[in-house]
Design a protein around this motif. Structure first.
Motif, PDB file in Angstrom:
ATOM      1  N   SER A 166       0.657  -1.204  -0.013  1.00 52.28           N
ATOM      2  CA  SER A 166       0.040   0.106   0.043  1.00 52.28           C
ATOM      3  C   SER A 166       0.993   1.387   0.010  1.00 52.28           C
ATOM      4  N   LEU A 167       1.903   1.103   0.681  1.00 52.89           N
ATOM      5  CA  LEU A 167       3.009   2.453   0.582  1.00 52.89           C
ATOM      6  C   LEU A 167       3.422   2.501  -0.801  1.00 52.89           C
ATOM      7  N   ALA A 168       3.876   1.596  -1.368  1.00 53.06           N
ATOM      8  CA  ALA A 168       4.361   1.749  -2.599  1.00 53.06           C
ATOM      9  C   ALA A 168       3.359   2.336  -3.660  1.00 53.06           C
ATOM     10  N   ALA A 169       1.785   1.579  -3.463  1.00 47.94           N
ATOM     11  CA  ALA A 169       0.719   2.475  -4.345  1.00 47.94           C
ATOM     12  C   ALA A 169       0.763   3.713  -4.120  1.00 47.94           C
ATOM     13  N   GLU A 170       0.461   4.225  -2.759  1.00 50.98           N
ATOM     14  CA  GLU A 170       0.594   5.749  -2.506  1.00 50.98           C
ATOM     15  C   GLU A 170       1.545   6.327  -3.198  1.00 50.98           C
ATOM     16  N   LEU A 171       2.798   6.305  -3.000  1.00 48.79           N
ATOM     17  CA  LEU A 171       4.015   6.583  -3.715  1.00 48.79           C
ATOM     18  C   LEU A 171       3.791   6.870  -5.448  1.00 48.79           C
ATOM     19  N   ILE A 172       3.217   5.615  -5.853  1.00 45.11           N
ATOM     20  CA  ILE A 172       2.892   5.747  -7.456  1.00 45.11           C
ATOM     21  C   ILE A 172       2.042   6.650  -7.654  1.00 45.11           C
ATOM     22  N   ALA A 173       1.036   6.943  -6.879  1.00 42.59           N
ATOM     23  CA  ALA A 173      -0.142   7.680  -7.301  1.00 42.59           C
ATOM     24  C   ALA A 173       0.229   9.019  -6.914  1.00 42.59           C
ATOM     25  N   ARG A 174       1.243   9.509  -6.208  1.00 41.53           N
ATOM     26  CA  ARG A 174       1.577  10.945  -6.291  1.00 41.53           C
ATOM     27  C   ARG A 174       2.945  11.404  -6.910  1.00 41.53           C
ATOM     28  N   LEU A 175       3.668  10.436  -7.464  1.00 41.63           N
ATOM     29  CA  LEU A 175       4.807  10.747  -8.213  1.00 41.63           C
ATOM     30  C   LEU A 175       4.648  10.648  -9.432  1.00 41.63           C
ATOM     31  N   ASP A 176       5.236  11.360 -10.557  1.00 37.33           N
ATOM     32  CA  ASP A 176       5.135  11.293 -11.839  1.00 37.33           C
ATOM     33  C   ASP A 176       6.572  10.504 -12.409  1.00 37.33           C
ATOM     34  N   HIS A 177       7.412  10.482 -11.609  1.00 33.31           N
ATOM     35  CA  HIS A 177       8.474   9.857 -11.804  1.00 33.31           C
ATOM     36  C   HIS A 177       9.293   9.725 -10.680  1.00 33.31           C
ATOM     37  N   LEU A 178      10.495   8.764 -10.574  1.00 27.13           N
ATOM     38  CA  LEU A 178      11.202   8.526  -9.325  1.00 27.13           C
ATOM     39  C   LEU A 178      12.508   7.752  -9.836  1.00 27.13           C
ATOM     40  N   ASP A 179      13.623   8.542  -9.780  1.00 23.36           N
ATOM     41  CA  ASP A 179      14.861   8.102  -9.846  1.00 23.36           C
ATOM     42  C   ASP A 179      15.627   7.307  -8.854  1.00 23.36           C
ATOM     43  N   VAL A 180      15.568   7.654  -7.534  1.00 24.24           N
ATOM     44  CA  VAL A 180      16.341   7.274  -6.562  1.00 24.24           C
ATOM     45  C   VAL A 180      15.340   7.175  -5.318  1.00 24.24           C
ATOM     46  N   LEU A 181      15.454   5.872  -4.830  1.00 20.34           N
ATOM     47  CA  LEU A 181      14.644   5.757  -3.447  1.00 20.34           C
ATOM     48  C   LEU A 181      15.773   5.495  -2.228  1.00 20.34           C
ATOM     49  N   VAL A 182      15.263   6.177  -1.047  1.00 19.20           N
ATOM     50  CA  VAL A 182      16.293   5.831  -0.118  1.00 19.20           C
ATOM     51  C   VAL A 182      15.425   5.294   1.067  1.00 19.20           C
ATOM     52  N   TRP A 202       8.970   1.925 -12.549  1.00 24.83           N
ATOM     53  CA  TRP A 202      10.301   2.758 -12.985  1.00 24.83           C
ATOM     54  C   TRP A 202      11.301   1.908 -12.995  1.00 24.83           C
ATOM     55  N   PRO A 203      11.659   0.949 -13.969  1.00 18.55           N
ATOM     56  CA  PRO A 203      12.708   0.235 -13.983  1.00 18.55           C
ATOM     57  C   PRO A 203      13.959   0.338 -13.771  1.00 18.55           C
ATOM     58  N   ALA A 204      14.467   1.683 -13.835  1.00 17.61           N
ATOM     59  CA  ALA A 204      15.680   2.365 -13.564  1.00 17.61           C
ATOM     60  C   ALA A 204      16.118   2.878 -12.239  1.00 17.61           C
ATOM     61  N   LEU A 205      15.038   2.613 -11.553  1.00 11.06           N
ATOM     62  CA  LEU A 205      15.121   3.298 -10.127  1.00 11.06           C
ATOM     63  C   LEU A 205      16.291   2.817  -9.273  1.00 11.06           C
ATOM     64  N   ARG A 206      17.136   3.619  -8.749  1.00 13.45           N
ATOM     65  CA  ARG A 206      18.249   3.135  -7.706  1.00 13.45           C
ATOM     66  C   ARG A 206      17.433   3.026  -6.332  1.00 13.45           C
ATOM     67  N   LEU A 207      18.053   1.966  -5.533  1.00 19.44           N
ATOM     68  CA  LEU A 207      17.871   1.853  -4.311  1.00 19.44           C
ATOM     69  C   LEU A 207      18.879   2.081  -3.456  1.00 19.44           C
ATOM     70  N   ILE A 208      19.001   3.050  -2.433  1.00 21.15           N
ATOM     71  CA  ILE A 208      20.024   3.280  -1.513  1.00 21.15           C
ATOM     72  C   ILE A 208      19.714   2.729   0.045  1.00 21.15           C
ATOM     73  N   GLY A 209      20.229   2.067   0.493  1.00 17.34           N
ATOM     74  CA  GLY A 209      19.926   1.492   1.738  1.00 17.34           C
ATOM     75  C   GLY A 209      20.745   2.345   2.810  1.00 17.34           C
ATOM     76  N   VAL A 210      19.810   2.685   4.155  1.00 17.36           N
ATOM     77  CA  VAL A 210      20.432   3.506   5.259  1.00 17.36           C
ATOM     78  C   VAL A 210      20.617   2.604   6.271  1.00 17.36           C
ATOM     79  N   ASP A 211      21.831   2.274   6.788  1.00 18.23           N
ATOM     80  CA  ASP A 211      21.833   1.225   7.928  1.00 18.23           C
ATOM     81  C   ASP A 211      22.651   2.260   9.094  1.00 18.23           C
ATOM     82  N   ALA A 212      22.540   1.654  10.185  1.00 21.55           N
ATOM     83  CA  ALA A 212      23.225   2.509  11.371  1.00 21.55           C
ATOM     84  C   ALA A 212      24.896   1.951  11.566  1.00 21.55           C
TER      85      ALA A 212
END
Length: 362
Positions: A166-182, A202-212
């Motif tokens: 559901s979180l993914a669906a909400e982002l897709i509904a609000r954004l026209d495009h996305l290049d980087v997800l953190v 968005w097949p080219a989307l980059r994913l950056i993980g944030v750890d401690a």
């Protein structure tokens, strides 16, 4: 002392409160100027971000017959999932028994108990794995003691991940495009749950993980950590290692500095996970001009008033926001020499499956 919690009357109407959180544009200096990024304010949801995962895990268990009506749910928490399970327990009519530790903030203890949770606190960390393993050991004991009790096992439960569709669906509904997800990473649930649907869009989307810093998730050595809510002393199987393009390890000073800057300049802020994710999202926007960057703020600031926003706490722990790193140090592989500040690495692998780096662990 009884181990059971009060069985609540199911309130399915509460499920209408899940999700639907705002998406805002953040342009506050973090710590310097950047083009801006989008932030999903999950801390404004009823039950917080992890209510999505909690409801998904309980509904999945019920559908498989693993969780009978009214049966007790037992789980470990550092706070955020506990609030989500309290929400899910009320909505679906299940008593909830949670195992925290003595570092759990008094405000969260009071809130959990106000929501009808039976809370147990372990009083010493395990020799290997610290508080996290100590909590899990007690969960296993309680599950054996309580007839019919169900342990969701948030770290390894695929329903945790599924709850974030559901979180993914909400982002897709609000954004026209996305290049980087953190995404901050703890159990690995929300990053794994949203990257699949978002990459289908968005097949080219980059994913950056944030750890401690001090977390073992991405192959570093586990050490005691000040920050709660991200990082882990174990290796959760929900982490989608193959989906990440790079990972950043952020220290508590950087998270504190970011949280306070957000509070002062954007009004919206949060705790350790939010501060760490915001700093990396601002960095991603800065180094990729023109890219559309988004992140998730997992929680709000209120439970952190005695830590992140408390000068006495930060001074006692040697956390000087003015000395926080302004950019990450790139390391060639996760097993590079120990550092305590902000680092990044574009070699991401599952530490339980990939062979060790030829240079070995430090």
């Amino acid at each position: 002392m009884t181990l059971t919690a009060v069985r609540p009357t199911a309130r399915p109407e509460l499920l209408t409160l899940l999700g639907g959180t705002p998406l805002v544009r953040v342009t506050t200096d973090l710590p310097g100027p950047h083009p801006g990024f989008w932030a999903k304010l999950e801390g404004l949801a009823a039950g917080g971000m992890k209510a999505r995962a909690a409801v998904s895990m309980l509904l999945g268990a019920r559908a498989r017959g693993e969780l009978p009506p009214g049966a007790t749910v037992v789980e470990s928490t550092s706070g955020t999932l506990g609030i989500g399970l309290a929400f899910a327990g009320q909505a679906l009519g299940h008593p909830v028994v949670l195992v925290g530790d003595t570092e759990l903030e008094p405000s969260i203890r009071q809130l959990l108990r106000a929501h009808g949770v039976r809370l147990e606190l372990v009083d010493r960390p395990a020799p290997l794995g610290g508080w996290q393993v100590a909590r899990l050991d007690r969960v296993r004991e309680l599950t054996a003691l309580l007839p019919g009790a169900y342990w969701p096992d948030q770290y390894n439960n695929p329903d945790n991940t599924a709850g974030y569709a559901s979180l993914a669906a909400e982002l897709i509904a609000r954004l026209d495009h996305l290049d980087v997800l953190v995404c901050s990473v703890g159990t690995g649930g929300h990053s794994a749950g949203i990257i699949g649907p978002l990459r289908r869009r968005w097949p080219a989307l980059r994913l950056i993980g944030v750890d401690a810093t001090g977390s073992a998730i991405f192959g570093r050595r586990a050490r005691p950590r000040v920050m709660r809510g991200l990082g882990s002393s174990i290796h959760p199987r929900n982490v989608a290692y193959g989906a990440f393009d790079e990972v950043h390890w952020v220290g508590p000073a950087e998270a504190v500095d970011s949280c306070r800057r957000l509070a002062l300049g954007s009004f919206v802020s949060g705790g350790w996970s939010t501060g760490a994710a915001a700093r990396v999202a601002a960095w991603a926007a800065r180094v990729s001009p023109g890219a559309v960057v988004a992140t998730v703020f997992p929680d709000g600031p209120h439970r952190y008033l005695g830590t992140v926003y408390d000068d006495d706490f930060t001074e006692a722990h040697g956390l000087d926001p003015a000395a926080a790193a302004t950019h990450p140090v790139r390391i060639p592989h996760p097993h590079a020499a120990e550092t305590t500040g902000w680092m990044r690495c574009d070699r991401v692998h599952d530490p339980l499956k990939a062979p060790p780096h030829p240079e070995g662990n430090p």
